[in-house]
Write an enzyme that holds these catalytic residues in place. Sequence first.
Site, PDB file in Angstrom:
ATOM      1  N   GLY A  48      99.455  48.708  41.734  1.00 20.54           N
ATOM      2  CA  GLY A  48      98.829  47.389  41.543  1.00 20.54           C
ATOM      3  C   GLY A  48      99.508  46.391  42.463  1.00 20.54           C
ATOM      4  O   GLY A  48      99.964  45.335  42.042  1.00 20.54           O
ATOM      5  N   TYR A 234      96.434  35.853  22.731  1.00 21.97           N
ATOM      6  CA  TYR A 234      97.176  36.740  23.618  1.00 21.97           C
ATOM      7  C   TYR A 234      98.130  37.660  22.831  1.00 21.97           C
ATOM      8  O   TYR A 234      97.784  38.799  22.558  1.00 21.97           O
ATOM      9  CB  TYR A 234      97.923  35.940  24.708  1.00 21.97           C
ATOM     10  CG  TYR A 234      98.269  36.840  25.871  1.00 21.97           C
ATOM     11  CD1 TYR A 234      97.539  36.815  27.054  1.00 21.97           C
ATOM     12  CD2 TYR A 234      99.295  37.785  25.760  1.00 21.97           C
ATOM     13  CE1 TYR A 234      97.827  37.692  28.098  1.00 21.97           C
ATOM     14  CE2 TYR A 234      99.583  38.662  26.794  1.00 21.97           C
ATOM     15  CZ  TYR A 234      98.864  38.607  27.959  1.00 21.97           C
ATOM     16  OH  TYR A 234      99.143  39.482  28.973  1.00 21.97           O
TER      17      TYR A 234
HETATM   18  P1  NAD Z   1      96.338  40.434  39.323  1.00 21.43           P
HETATM   19  O1  NAD Z   1      94.900  40.486  38.957  1.00 21.43           O
HETATM   20  O2  NAD Z   1      96.788  39.362  40.227  1.00 21.43           O
HETATM   21  O3  NAD Z   1      96.827  41.822  39.925  1.00 21.43           O
HETATM   22  C1  NAD Z   1      96.451  43.057  39.382  1.00 21.43           C
HETATM   23  C2  NAD Z   1      96.551  44.100  40.463  1.00 21.43           C
HETATM   24  O4  NAD Z   1      96.116  45.358  39.927  1.00 21.43           O
HETATM   25  C3  NAD Z   1      95.656  43.815  41.674  1.00 21.43           C
HETATM   26  O5  NAD Z   1      96.356  44.092  42.852  1.00 21.43           O
HETATM   27  C4  NAD Z   1      94.498  44.785  41.466  1.00 21.43           C
HETATM   28  O6  NAD Z   1      93.858  45.156  42.670  1.00 21.43           O
HETATM   29  C5  NAD Z   1      95.250  45.968  40.871  1.00 21.43           C
HETATM   30  N1  NAD Z   1      94.360  46.919  40.186  1.00 21.43           N
HETATM   31  C6  NAD Z   1      93.478  46.670  39.194  1.00 21.43           C
HETATM   32  N2  NAD Z   1      92.856  47.815  38.825  1.00 21.43           N
HETATM   33  C7  NAD Z   1      93.376  48.789  39.599  1.00 21.43           C
HETATM   34  C8  NAD Z   1      93.160  50.184  39.690  1.00 21.43           C
HETATM   35  N3  NAD Z   1      92.279  50.806  38.895  1.00 21.43           N
HETATM   36  N4  NAD Z   1      93.854  50.886  40.625  1.00 21.43           N
HETATM   37  C9  NAD Z   1      94.750  50.278  41.446  1.00 21.43           C
HETATM   38  N5  NAD Z   1      95.014  48.954  41.398  1.00 21.43           N
HETATM   39  C10 NAD Z   1      94.327  48.228  40.490  1.00 21.43           C
HETATM   40  O7  NAD Z   1      97.106  40.360  37.922  1.00 21.43           O
HETATM   41  P2  NAD Z   1      98.559  39.871  37.518  1.00 21.43           P
HETATM   42  O8  NAD Z   1      98.386  38.620  36.734  1.00 21.43           O
HETATM   43  O9  NAD Z   1      99.491  39.925  38.647  1.00 21.43           O
HETATM   44  O10 NAD Z   1      98.923  41.005  36.446  1.00 21.43           O
HETATM   45  C11 NAD Z   1      99.850  42.044  36.685  1.00 21.43           C
HETATM   46  C12 NAD Z   1     100.608  42.321  35.395  1.00 21.43           C
HETATM   47  O11 NAD Z   1     101.355  41.148  35.035  1.00 21.43           O
HETATM   48  C13 NAD Z   1      99.698  42.627  34.199  1.00 21.43           C
HETATM   49  O12 NAD Z   1     100.328  43.594  33.398  1.00 21.43           O
HETATM   50  C14 NAD Z   1      99.665  41.300  33.465  1.00 21.43           C
HETATM   51  O13 NAD Z   1      99.351  41.443  32.096  1.00 21.43           O
HETATM   52  C15 NAD Z   1     101.093  40.841  33.685  1.00 21.43           C
HETATM   53  N6  NAD Z   1     101.349  39.405  33.446  1.00 21.43           N
HETATM   54  C16 NAD Z   1     100.567  38.437  33.999  1.00 21.43           C
HETATM   55  C17 NAD Z   1     100.828  37.101  33.706  1.00 21.43           C
HETATM   56  C18 NAD Z   1      99.982  35.986  34.264  1.00 21.43           C
HETATM   57  O14 NAD Z   1     100.033  34.875  33.762  1.00 21.43           O
HETATM   58  N7  NAD Z   1      99.224  36.225  35.303  1.00 21.43           N
HETATM   59  C19 NAD Z   1     101.936  36.754  32.900  1.00 21.43           C
HETATM   60  C20 NAD Z   1     102.737  37.760  32.391  1.00 21.43           C
HETATM   61  C21 NAD Z   1     102.444  39.092  32.664  1.00 21.43           C
END
Ligand code: NAD
Length: 392
Positions: A48, A234
């Site tokens: 990811g 959440y």
């Molecule tokens: P994002 O949407 O920016 O990134 C997600 C990534 O996963 C992208 O690069 C996407 O292309 C990739 N992806 C999705 N499906 C895929 C697949 N089937 N195969 C390969 N790659 C795939 O999201 P984010 O906010 O960076 O989230 C990443 C993690 O961080 C998650 O677990 C999320 O719950 C966690 N998180 C996010 C936040 C927030 O506020 N954004 C806060 C705390 C934790």
Amino acid sequence: MLIKPKVRGFICTTAHPDGCKAIVKEQIDHVKAQKHSENAPKKVLVIGASMGYGLATRISAAYSGGAATIGVIFDKPASGARTATAGWYNTAAFEQFAHEDGLYAKTINGDAYSSEIKKQTIELIKNDLGKVDCVVYSLAAPRRTAADGTQYTSVLKTVGSSYTNKTINLKDNTVGDITVEPATETEIEATVKVMGGEDWKDWIDALRAADAIEDNAVTVAYSYIGPDMTHPMYADGSIGKAKDHLFETAKKMTAEGAVKAYISVNKALVTQSSAAIPIVPLYISILYKVMKEKGVHEGCIEQMCRMWNEKLFADKAVTDDDDRIRMDDLEMSEDVQAAVHELWKDISTENLPTHADIEGYHTDFYRLFGFGADGVDYEAETDQNVSIPSLG
Ligand code: NAD
């Protein structure tokens, strides 16, 4: 062609290659300017890796510890007049910079949940790196096709009873009430399948079975807790159940002894995924205002660079009593939360500009797709066809 943003619902269907490149460069420059840990891993797999927290972690790994990185992404190249996805442009830019700086960086593009992509990734590791010493799991996905072909779709709903609170309509910046309905048992199970720890463990098991991961390697996945007004949606909602499973999976993998698995609880930030969660974007825009005023605001790169150097790979990992890394330390500090709660109480459409950093929210949203970067001429003809060096 001239590339302009086209927003549909929670996403932008276009992306700007030069803008994405400039923003990746800003992130690299940030990491280069920080103090680096001596203990950082040298061969890092990021699942990811193309957007948000995953991209920021890949950049931190490469430019803090000089790590070789393999990124697994699920992105589309440009096709005809359609631009590539932002994750494609980010990855192309990251690889280009990394190669110029003498760093190994290769990418596998495809569905990370599939056995085929796991197999391809392991082959690449074995051929090029032998073994990895760190695995970052940063998928945020709406659905998953499991090995037996079953499709699971995750939902962003409450558990038990419905919940009403304020939310923002990002199309016209109006604040109103929203009622989020509870998920069914089947929906909760599906959300756990998509966003829980099962696939994370499948990755680690597959790497171990192929002898493609070092003994005592570190693996990390990301979670969120947040304040009480977001809990029904959440932490206590369907996504929270998946995050509980992720946490239990970390404990299980560590107990098995071959890897040390961590959960890092990160700050709420504008990413493609968080934009789709009801109530949370309004909270984020208030949080941005408060944290910027207090001088403690961080974006993905500041969060992940600090996690890498000062928490995960400090002399000893810095964790809370439950062995979790807390990158939400500043967000959850008493003074920040008290100020957010005060503003939340009477926020409305009319006072939105003074109660929230709605401009900052929108700026960050457009930047996810490469729009609004400094030094980029958005009126210039731009070639949308950009290749990722390692994908040819
Ligand atoms: P994002 O949407 O920016 O990134 C997600 C990534 O996963 C992208 O690069 C996407 O292309 C990739 N992806 C999705 N499906 C895929 C697949 N089937 N195969 C390969 N790659 C795939 O999201 P984010 O906010 O960076 O989230 C990443 C993690 O961080 C998650 O677990 C999320 O719950 C966690 N998180 C996010 C936040 C927030 O506020 N954004 C806060 C705390 C934790």
